[in-house]
Design a protein around this motif. Structure first.
Motif, mmCIF file in Angstrom:
data_model
loop_
_atom_site.group_PDB
_atom_site.id
_atom_site.type_symbol
_atom_site.label_atom_id
_atom_site.label_comp_id
_atom_site.label_asym_id
_atom_site.label_seq_id
_atom_site.Cartn_x
_atom_site.Cartn_y
_atom_site.Cartn_z
ATOM 1 N N ILE A 58 36.944 36.732 39.072
ATOM 2 C CA ILE A 58 36.294 36.803 40.054
ATOM 3 C C ILE A 58 34.641 37.451 40.737
ATOM 4 N N LYS A 59 33.720 37.096 40.154
ATOM 5 C CA LYS A 59 32.531 37.797 40.012
ATOM 6 C C LYS A 59 32.643 39.357 39.179
ATOM 7 N N ASP A 60 33.409 39.028 37.740
ATOM 8 C CA ASP A 60 33.754 40.005 36.686
ATOM 9 C C ASP A 60 34.417 40.655 37.517
ATOM 10 N N GLY A 61 35.463 40.876 38.359
ATOM 11 C CA GLY A 61 36.585 42.137 39.112
ATOM 12 C C GLY A 61 37.796 41.132 39.134
ATOM 13 N N ARG A 62 38.260 41.650 39.704
ATOM 14 C CA ARG A 62 40.089 41.798 40.387
ATOM 15 C C ARG A 62 40.207 40.075 41.265
ATOM 16 N N GLY A 63 40.874 39.851 40.293
ATOM 17 C CA GLY A 63 41.949 38.252 41.430
ATOM 18 C C GLY A 63 43.039 38.851 41.980
ATOM 19 N N HIS A 64 43.259 37.582 42.146
ATOM 20 C CA HIS A 64 44.249 38.617 43.753
ATOM 21 C C HIS A 64 45.141 36.757 44.159
ATOM 22 N N PRO A 65 46.457 38.009 44.201
ATOM 23 C CA PRO A 65 48.234 36.301 44.896
ATOM 24 C C PRO A 65 47.791 35.787 45.870
ATOM 25 N N ASP A 90 51.883 30.485 50.457
ATOM 26 C CA ASP A 90 50.797 29.878 50.281
ATOM 27 C C ASP A 90 51.133 29.406 48.544
ATOM 28 N N GLU A 91 51.087 28.483 48.126
ATOM 29 C CA GLU A 91 51.287 27.987 46.705
ATOM 30 C C GLU A 91 50.004 28.146 46.063
ATOM 31 N N ASN A 92 48.384 28.140 46.813
ATOM 32 C CA ASN A 92 47.665 28.132 46.155
ATOM 33 C C ASN A 92 47.420 29.363 45.224
ATOM 34 N N ALA A 93 48.029 29.770 44.395
ATOM 35 C CA ALA A 93 47.637 30.880 43.860
ATOM 36 C C ALA A 93 46.613 31.183 42.829
ATOM 37 N N ILE A 94 45.758 31.860 43.753
ATOM 38 C CA ILE A 94 43.808 32.471 43.176
ATOM 39 C C ILE A 94 44.269 33.330 41.852
ATOM 40 N N SER A 95 43.767 33.259 41.073
ATOM 41 C CA SER A 95 43.940 34.295 39.975
ATOM 42 C C SER A 95 44.634 34.767 39.363
ATOM 43 N N MET A 96 46.033 34.092 39.605
ATOM 44 C CA MET A 96 47.690 34.480 39.133
ATOM 45 C C MET A 96 48.025 33.647 38.532
#
Length: 506
Positions: A132-139, A144-150
């Motif tokens: 995200i924005k060339d930075g880190r994702g997050h769990p 929460d079943e909607n994993a974000i960049s994990m």
């Protein structure tokens, strides 16, 4: 924990021993280099020596990426700028590569032929959706079943022993491939849903400060293609930041290997060792540099593998139009694809891959902040006193390069040795990757770490985002990092705050 059969353990040990005896043959075949002179070697040794004076900044310390360093932006675009030393006529290539990096892919068949080919199984619809924005994702947050960049990597013990240095002690799962995808095109089941829960662990520092660490537990719920089986090994991964990759790729392998001490010959408790991986691109063993366990040798190969595994997009290097689908996922293999004769029969052709690689190599590192601040200088001294530079190597000088002036002969400050280190049981995933074992991780570069909140909107760190602050990340260190962790825990509050201020200035 998964235990290898005894015979496999002996085979693996023999392969690793063979790797270590042949490691000196590793070469930077991915780069067109100009050899260094004797005088340059002497100058480089001098300029990359560890600091001893903490009363003032070192020369060029603000320029984290040498002449490629950019001025800090005060918005979320801080990691999205091109190398400062990039020639004007190359900036169009950077922006086109950026467009491909951000492109939203759709499933086939579609009227938008230039953007179809998604999946059939995938973790994200674009590279930017994870980075995200060339930075880190997050769990995901707990429950929460909607994993974000994990996602979870998956494998099983075994695998052949090829005549190469990078022996793989694992192989892809027969039903689920090399990683689990939580999304799918219409008509097919997804592979799983990621669930995470956290247990709070109370920790007290020497001065009485109380810190809550959160220990994650992961569940691969709702398996879509049958049970995973008792031998399945999982490894959670959060997308890392993208800055400075071309400069890391341009560090001479010999300079990285010179820092390795696999037998801890100097007795300092640090036994970093290189990951040696098989390069699909060059058909040979190479030094691993990229990925959380240094499982990829080049920016191009890392990018092509992500297209295949994360989005399900075929490229010349990973030509399977069905991405990570396995032979047992019949419906997945039969799904329509977006391969196009106008793109040489791929969903992303080599021209596009070259543009994405150029973009990824040239995402610039922002300059340091507050390098002459008294608290930051004190924090730098604490960083050194704690023993952090034993793994977080401050400086390198990159190769002289014929065709990559942006990365050529730059003094850079990544604060990483790019080697594998045993980080203890608390951070272990128990899943080998090439030469890396289940307790080893590559030292992550620290440049830009102080801008994480600004760019990514959070302050989650480590390979799975469990640490909610830099202090928590330090306190999770075990194994080879235990002594440094304990040194930080013993510091007076004023020195610990200074250390964090130093890290936030990077």
């Amino acid at each position: 924990m998964i235990h290898l059969p005894l015979a496999s353990v002996f085979v693996f040990a023999a392969a690793v021993a063979q790797a270590e005896t042949r490691i000196s043959t590793l070469e930077d075949v991915h780069l067109d280099t100009i050899p260094r002179t004797v005088e340059e070697h002497a100058r480089i040794a001098d300029v990359t020596a560890l600091a001893v004076d903490f009363s003032k900044p070192e020369a060029f310390e603000t320029l984290s990426a040498g002449k490629a360093t950019v001025r800090v932006r005060r918005n979320r675009d801080a990691f999205s700028q091109p190398s400062e030393n990039m020639e004007f006529d190359k900036q169009l290539n950077f922006r086109v590569g950026n467009g491909l990096f951000k492109k939203i892919w759709v499933s086939s068949p579609s009227s938008t032929r230039a953007s179809d080919g998604l999946g059939p199984l995938y973790n994200a619809r674009s590279c930017q959706r994870c980075h995200i924005k060339d930075g880190r994702g997050h769990p995901p947050e707990a429950n929460d079943e909607n994993a974000i960049s994990m996602f979870l990597r998956i494998s099983v013990p075994g695998g052949d022993v090829p005549d190469i240095e990078g022996f793989h002690a694992t192989q892809p799962h027969p039903s689920y491939g090399g990683q689990l995808q939580d999304f799918t095109i219409a008509g097919l089941p997804s592979e799983y849903r990621l669930k995470v829960s956290y247990q709070e662990i109370e920790t007290f520092l020497a001065d009485g400060e109380r810190v809550e660490l959160r220990a994650p537990s992961y569940e691969a719920a709702n398996p879509g293609y049958g049970p995973f089986g008792g031998e399945a090994m999982f490894s959670p991964r959060v997308a890392p930041q993208m800055i400075g990759l071309g400069l890391l790729e341009a560090i001479p392998a010999a300079d990285i290997l010179a820092l390795a001490d696999p037998e801890d010959a100097d007795g300092d408790g640090i036994s970093g060792r290189p990951n040696v991986v098989w390069s699909r691109e060059f058909a040979r063993a190479m030094l691993g540099r990229f990925g959380l366990k240094a499982g990829m040798p080049t920016v191009h190969e890392q990018s092509a593998a992500a297209f295949s595994g994360d989005i399900g997009i075929s490229t010349p290097l990973f030509p399977a139009e069905s991405g990570d689908c396995t032979a047992l996922q019949v419906g997945c293999l039969a799904a329509p694809d977006g391969e196009d004769p106008e793109r040489d029969g791929f969903e992303v052709d080599q021209t596009a891959m070259d543009l994405v690689t150029f973009y990824s190599r040239n995402l610039a590192v922002p300059s340091r902040r507050n390098v002459d601040d008294a608290q930051v200088l004190r924090g730098k001294e604490m960083f050194y006193q704690a023993g952090c530079p034993a793994c977080h190597q401050p400086k390198f000088v990159t190769h002289r390069l014929v065709d990559q002036p942006e990365q050529s002969f730059q003094l850079i400050w990544p604060y990483s040795d790019l080697l594998l280190h045993d980080m203890g049981e608390g951070l272990a995933d128990e899943r080998p990757e090439a030469v890396a074992n289940g307790r080893e991780w590559r030292t992550p570069p620290l440049w830009g770490i102080g801008l994480t909140q600004q760019v990514s909107g959070h302050s989650y760190f480590l390979h799975d985002g469990r640490a909610r602050s830099l202090l928590e990340a330090v306190l999770w260190h075990g194994g080879e990092g235990q002594a440094a962790r304990d040194n930080v825990a013993q510091m007076p509050r004023v020195d610990r705050d200074a250390l964090i201020a130093f890290l936030e200035s990077l």
